[in-house]
Design an enzyme around this catalytic site. Structure first.
Site, PDB file in Angstrom:
ATOM      1  N   CYS A   1      -9.290  -8.122   2.222  1.00 39.70           N
ATOM      2  CA  CYS A   1      -9.405  -8.937   3.566  1.00 39.70           C
ATOM      3  C   CYS A   1     -10.536  -9.354   4.334  1.00 39.70           C
ATOM      4  CB  CYS A   1      -8.719  -7.487   4.541  1.00 39.70           C
ATOM      5  SG  CYS A   1      -7.017  -6.901   3.483  1.00 39.70           S
TER       6      CYS A   1
ATOM      7  N   ASN B   1      -1.197  -5.914   9.281  1.00 40.12           N
ATOM      8  CA  ASN B   1      -2.397  -5.914   8.531  1.00 40.12           C
ATOM      9  C   ASN B   1      -1.741  -7.327   7.752  1.00 40.12           C
ATOM     10  OD1 ASN B   1      -3.984  -6.143   6.759  1.00 40.12           O
ATOM     11  ND2 ASN B   1      -4.803  -4.118   6.714  1.00 40.12           N
TER      12      ASN B   1
ATOM     13  N   HIS C   1     -11.453  -7.700  11.680  1.00 43.98           N
ATOM     14  CA  HIS C   1      -9.831  -7.773  10.565  1.00 43.98           C
ATOM     15  C   HIS C   1      -9.306  -6.665  11.167  1.00 43.98           C
ATOM     16  CE1 HIS C   1      -7.287  -7.323   7.288  1.00 43.98           C
ATOM     17  NE2 HIS C   1      -7.368  -6.046   6.854  1.00 43.98           N
TER      18      HIS C   1
HETATM   19  N1  COA Z   1       5.472   7.552   8.047  1.00 46.34           N
HETATM   20  C1  COA Z   1       5.128   8.185   7.871  1.00 46.34           C
HETATM   21  N2  COA Z   1       3.969   9.589   7.645  1.00 46.34           N
HETATM   22  C2  COA Z   1       3.063   8.743   7.001  1.00 46.34           C
HETATM   23  C3  COA Z   1       3.232   7.461   7.227  1.00 46.34           C
HETATM   24  C4  COA Z   1       3.626   7.004   7.376  1.00 46.34           C
HETATM   25  N3  COA Z   1       4.103   5.655   7.586  1.00 46.34           N
HETATM   26  N4  COA Z   1       2.096   7.084   5.682  1.00 46.34           N
HETATM   27  C5  COA Z   1       1.054   8.685   5.733  1.00 46.34           C
HETATM   28  N5  COA Z   1       1.974   9.329   6.375  1.00 46.34           N
HETATM   29  C6  COA Z   1       1.792  11.103   6.651  1.00 46.34           C
HETATM   30  C7  COA Z   1       0.713  11.330   5.028  1.00 46.34           C
HETATM   31  O1  COA Z   1       1.351  11.331   3.831  1.00 46.34           O
HETATM   32  C8  COA Z   1       0.751  12.054   5.678  1.00 46.34           C
HETATM   33  O2  COA Z   1       0.624  13.527   5.691  1.00 46.34           O
HETATM   34  P1  COA Z   1       0.544  15.024   4.539  1.00 46.34           P
HETATM   35  O3  COA Z   1      -0.347  15.340   6.071  1.00 46.34           O
HETATM   36  O4  COA Z   1       1.387  15.921   4.430  1.00 46.34           O
HETATM   37  O5  COA Z   1      -0.289  14.705   3.469  1.00 46.34           O
HETATM   38  C9  COA Z   1      -0.028  12.379   7.313  1.00 46.34           C
HETATM   39  O6  COA Z   1       0.535  11.617   7.668  1.00 46.34           O
HETATM   40  C10 COA Z   1      -1.990  11.213   7.232  1.00 46.34           C
HETATM   41  O7  COA Z   1      -1.772  11.092   6.829  1.00 46.34           O
HETATM   42  P2  COA Z   1      -3.358   9.903   6.887  1.00 46.34           P
HETATM   43  O8  COA Z   1      -3.534   9.256   5.348  1.00 46.34           O
HETATM   44  O9  COA Z   1      -4.422  10.599   6.797  1.00 46.34           O
HETATM   45  O10 COA Z   1      -2.590   9.597   7.767  1.00 46.34           O
HETATM   46  P3  COA Z   1      -3.939   8.893   8.236  1.00 46.34           P
HETATM   47  O11 COA Z   1      -3.814   8.661   9.856  1.00 46.34           O
HETATM   48  O12 COA Z   1      -5.291   8.219   7.803  1.00 46.34           O
HETATM   49  O13 COA Z   1      -3.151   6.591   8.757  1.00 46.34           O
HETATM   50  C11 COA Z   1      -3.182   4.333   7.409  1.00 46.34           C
HETATM   51  C12 COA Z   1      -2.977   6.065   7.019  1.00 46.34           C
HETATM   52  C13 COA Z   1      -2.870   4.252   6.443  1.00 46.34           C
HETATM   53  C14 COA Z   1      -2.598   3.940   8.432  1.00 46.34           C
HETATM   54  C15 COA Z   1      -4.992   4.900   7.648  1.00 46.34           C
HETATM   55  O14 COA Z   1      -5.830   5.727   7.023  1.00 46.34           O
HETATM   56  C16 COA Z   1      -5.450   3.120   7.755  1.00 46.34           C
HETATM   57  O15 COA Z   1      -5.082   2.313   8.520  1.00 46.34           O
HETATM   58  N6  COA Z   1      -6.522   3.466   6.764  1.00 46.34           N
HETATM   59  C17 COA Z   1      -6.856   1.619   6.330  1.00 46.34           C
HETATM   60  C18 COA Z   1      -6.437   0.674   6.151  1.00 46.34           C
HETATM   61  C19 COA Z   1      -7.848  -0.542   6.320  1.00 46.34           C
HETATM   62  O16 COA Z   1      -9.006   0.165   6.474  1.00 46.34           O
HETATM   63  N7  COA Z   1      -7.462  -0.858   5.329  1.00 46.34           N
HETATM   64  C20 COA Z   1      -8.695  -1.932   5.137  1.00 46.34           C
HETATM   65  C21 COA Z   1      -8.418  -2.982   4.158  1.00 46.34           C
HETATM   66  S1  COA Z   1      -6.507  -4.007   4.178  1.00 46.34           S
END
Ligand code: COA
Length: 321
Positions: free
Chosen positions: A112, A272, A242
């Site tokens: 990214c 993204n 980004h």
């Molecule tokens: N739909 C529904 N639930 C989802 C899901 C989806 N698409 N993705 C994850 N979940 C669930 C998880 O399984 C978790 O469930 P649990 O509590 O029962 O285990 C819950 O939602 C919370 O997950 P979590 O990973 O804590 O969610 P989050 O709020 O952190 O969001 C991302 C997940 C990936 C969107 C977020 O972490 C993110 O944007 N991370 C950074 C990405 C990034 O910076 N990339 C940079 C390089 S490209």
């Protein structure tokens, strides 16, 4: 005085297949509400099977060339995580599809952060006199490496391409690329990766751990660039980070001390798009009339590697290709 790289043109392209959150929710345990509220994403675009990464890159590149008023460049740099083939690079194919003759052409792999690494590479070639005019493309067909059963990644990433033309110019011109900083930390290799091995083909990401690292690293290097450019936070007209997650974009603006409304965002429309994210966001903001000639832009990105970077840029008078 040695030349500096000046942004002279911009273009972008999205593939034709629109994928809504509801379409993903029909096959994954997720919902439109979850995706919108946790990421800010409403839709993204996927490339059809017969569209290669180099096709998208060439389409964005053609627009950037048209916007610059130039038909030739001597260098093509393509930033991508999803090249046409593992070997050779995609850039020579892009140059060939654009009828650019036999320029220097190579790929940059920094996930990214790829576009900022490519931009810095091309700017360095211009500053050293190796190149006079360069096409820099950020492009992804990320849908090809997504695990269709993984809701944590399949809901986030999309395909697309953005491109800019750089030419040799003077540091006091609008469009001159200002200070730029790049960094990496290989200790974090497993956080964002397509694991090695015969069975592995899909992208994996430890989203929660990456979230705060993304905010921290982007804010650190963006603030370093502000210092080098001798800009105050109040000088920044637009923060172009980004597009990983709307919540990251806002947290980042808060951390640096830039009002959230000054951060450019197109994540709702494209998701993204990894290496394509910054040039796509720039081109969309330009098309909407949001960024204007003379505006001070602070660019920053974070991605797999781990890698990160930031750059300062005074926006030039560039139009549509
Ligand atoms: N739909 C529904 N639930 C989802 C899901 C989806 N698409 N993705 C994850 N979940 C669930 C998880 O399984 C978790 O469930 P649990 O509590 O029962 O285990 C819950 O939602 C919370 O997950 P979590 O990973 O804590 O969610 P989050 O709020 O952190 O969001 C991302 C997940 C990936 C969107 C977020 O972490 C993110 O944007 N991370 C950074 C990405 C990034 O910076 N990339 C940079 C390089 S490209």
């Amino acid at each position: 005085m040695s030349p500096v790289a000046v942004l002279a043109g911009i273009g972008s392209r999205l593939p034709p297949r629109l994928v809504t959150n509801d379409e993903l929710a029909a096959r994954l345990d997720t919902s439109d509400e979850w995706i919108r509220s946790r990421t800010g994403i409403a839709r993204r675009y996927f490339a059809p099977d017969d569209m290669q990464t180099s096709d998208l890159a060439a389409a964005a590149g053609a627009e950037a060339l048209k916007s610059s008023g130039e038909s030739q460049v001597d260098t093509v740099v393509v930033a991508t995580t999803t090249p046409d083939r593992p070997c050779p690079g995609t850039a020579p194919t892009v140059a060939s599809k654009l009828g650019l003759g036999q320029p220097a052409a190579f790929d940059v792999s920094a996930v990214c952060t790829g576009f900022l690494y490519a931009l810095a590479n091309a700017a360095g070639l211009i500053a050293s006199g190796v190149s006079e005019r360069a096409l820099v493309v950020g492009v992804e067909t990320f849908s090809r490496i997504l695990d269709p059963t993984d809701r944590g990644t399949s809901t986030i990433f999309g395909d697309g391409a953005g491109a800019v033309v750089l030419r040799a110019g003077r540091p006091d011109e609008l469009g001159a690329l200002g200070p730029c900083t790049l960094g990496s930390d290989g200790e974090g290799v497993d956080l964002i990766t397509v694991p090695a091995g015969p069975e592995a083909r899909y992208f994996t990401m430890q989203g929660k751990r990456v979230f705060w690292l993304a905010v921290q690293r982007m804010s650190q290097c963006a603030q370093e660039v502000l210092r080098q450019a001798e800009w105050r936070t109040t000088d920044v007209d637009h923060l172009v980070s980004h597009q990983a997650n709307q919540r990251i974009t806002w947290q980042l603006a808060d951390e640096i001390g830039i009002p959230r409304e000054r951060s450019v965002s197109n994540i709702a429309e494209v998701g993204n798009t990894a290496a394509a994210s910054i040039p796509l966001a720039l081109d969309h903001a330009r098309a909407e009339g949001l960024i204007k000639a003379g505006d001070r832009l602070l660019l920053t990105a974070f991605g797999g590697g781990l890698t990160w970077g930031a750059a300062a840029l005074r926006w030039p008078a560039v139009g549509r290709g």
